[in-house]
Design a protein around this motif. Sequence first.
Motif, PDB file in Angstrom:
ATOM      1  N   ILE A 236       1.035  13.841   0.264  1.00  0.00           N
ATOM      2  CA  ILE A 236       0.042  13.841   0.947  1.00  0.00           C
ATOM      3  C   ILE A 236      -0.057  12.394   1.923  1.00  0.00           C
ATOM      4  N   GLU A 237      -0.556  12.427   3.018  1.00  0.00           N
ATOM      5  CA  GLU A 237      -0.824  10.895   3.552  1.00  0.00           C
ATOM      6  C   GLU A 237      -2.176  10.809   4.139  1.00  0.00           C
ATOM      7  N   VAL A 238      -2.652   9.781   4.357  1.00  0.00           N
ATOM      8  CA  VAL A 238      -3.878   9.415   4.955  1.00  0.00           C
ATOM      9  C   VAL A 238      -4.384  10.366   6.050  1.00  0.00           C
ATOM     10  N   GLY A 239      -5.637  10.789   6.069  1.00  0.00           N
ATOM     11  CA  GLY A 239      -5.877  11.475   7.265  1.00  0.00           C
ATOM     12  C   GLY A 239      -5.895  13.073   7.183  1.00  0.00           C
ATOM     13  N   GLN A 240      -5.131  13.432   6.143  1.00  0.00           N
ATOM     14  CA  GLN A 240      -4.867  14.945   6.113  1.00  0.00           C
ATOM     15  C   GLN A 240      -6.097  15.742   5.292  1.00  0.00           C
TER      16      GLN A 240
ATOM     17  N   LYS B 148      -7.823   7.183   1.341  1.00  0.00           N
ATOM     18  CA  LYS B 148      -6.805   6.233   0.711  1.00  0.00           C
ATOM     19  C   LYS B 148      -6.104   6.812  -0.175  1.00  0.00           C
ATOM     20  N   LEU B 149      -5.065   6.341  -0.532  1.00  0.00           N
ATOM     21  CA  LEU B 149      -3.751   7.287  -1.630  1.00  0.00           C
ATOM     22  C   LEU B 149      -3.989   6.265  -2.691  1.00  0.00           C
ATOM     23  N   ILE B 150      -4.240   6.976  -3.971  1.00  0.00           N
ATOM     24  CA  ILE B 150      -4.059   6.005  -5.199  1.00  0.00           C
ATOM     25  C   ILE B 150      -3.396   7.002  -6.048  1.00  0.00           C
ATOM     26  N   GLU B 151      -2.659   6.446  -7.333  1.00  0.00           N
ATOM     27  CA  GLU B 151      -1.888   7.494  -8.015  1.00  0.00           C
ATOM     28  C   GLU B 151      -2.473   7.107  -9.561  1.00  0.00           C
TER      29      GLU B 151
ATOM     30  N   MET C 174       0.776  -1.268  -0.154  1.00  0.00           N
ATOM     31  CA  MET C 174       0.015  -0.146   0.023  1.00  0.00           C
ATOM     32  C   MET C 174       0.842   1.165   0.107  1.00  0.00           C
ATOM     33  N   LEU C 175       0.461   2.327  -0.579  1.00  0.00           N
ATOM     34  CA  LEU C 175       1.235   3.597  -0.762  1.00  0.00           C
ATOM     35  C   LEU C 175       1.168   4.148   0.382  1.00  0.00           C
ATOM     36  N   LYS C 176       2.340   4.979   0.712  1.00  0.00           N
ATOM     37  CA  LYS C 176       2.720   5.707   1.989  1.00  0.00           C
ATOM     38  C   LYS C 176       2.267   7.142   1.782  1.00  0.00           C
ATOM     39  N   LYS C 177       2.878   7.547   0.689  1.00  0.00           N
ATOM     40  CA  LYS C 177       2.575   8.972   0.111  1.00  0.00           C
ATOM     41  C   LYS C 177       2.410   9.317  -1.269  1.00  0.00           C
ATOM     42  N   VAL C 178       1.751   9.973  -1.813  1.00  0.00           N
ATOM     43  CA  VAL C 178       1.349  10.482  -3.145  1.00  0.00           C
ATOM     44  C   VAL C 178       1.382  11.954  -3.572  1.00  0.00           C
ATOM     45  N   ARG C 179       1.590  12.239  -4.574  1.00  0.00           N
ATOM     46  CA  ARG C 179       1.709  13.664  -4.727  1.00  0.00           C
ATOM     47  C   ARG C 179       0.440  14.174  -4.897  1.00  0.00           C
ATOM     48  N   ILE C 180       0.161  15.516  -4.243  1.00  0.00           N
ATOM     49  CA  ILE C 180      -1.047  16.297  -4.350  1.00  0.00           C
ATOM     50  C   ILE C 180      -1.757  16.169  -5.607  1.00  0.00           C
TER      51      ILE C 180
END
Length: 103
Positions: free
Chosen positions: A45-49, A66-69, A1-7
Amino acid sequence: MLKKVRIDKWLWSVRIFKSRSLSTEACKSSKVKIGESNVKPSTSIEVGQIVKVKKGGFNLEYKVLKLIEKRVGAPIAVTCYEDLTPQEELQKFNEWFVGKAAP
């Protein structure tokens, strides 16, 4: 699962913006904030922001769930965020539009 993704990538992936270039431009022109600070397109960004977006005269707020790319269909996209936009902000359009339609 992704930890960080560009906004900019996330905003495009969850269908807040139609294209990634529109998402990137919104970040560059200070229309996207995390908390109270403006962000660059490359900000992670991270989950919860909480993400605040100014779009089309509306001030929208979303909580990242959730983070998706990659861009996904609308039914899947809505599971990736919680819409925290105040009801009065959503009613702006209705208040403006009342009585302006042609008969």
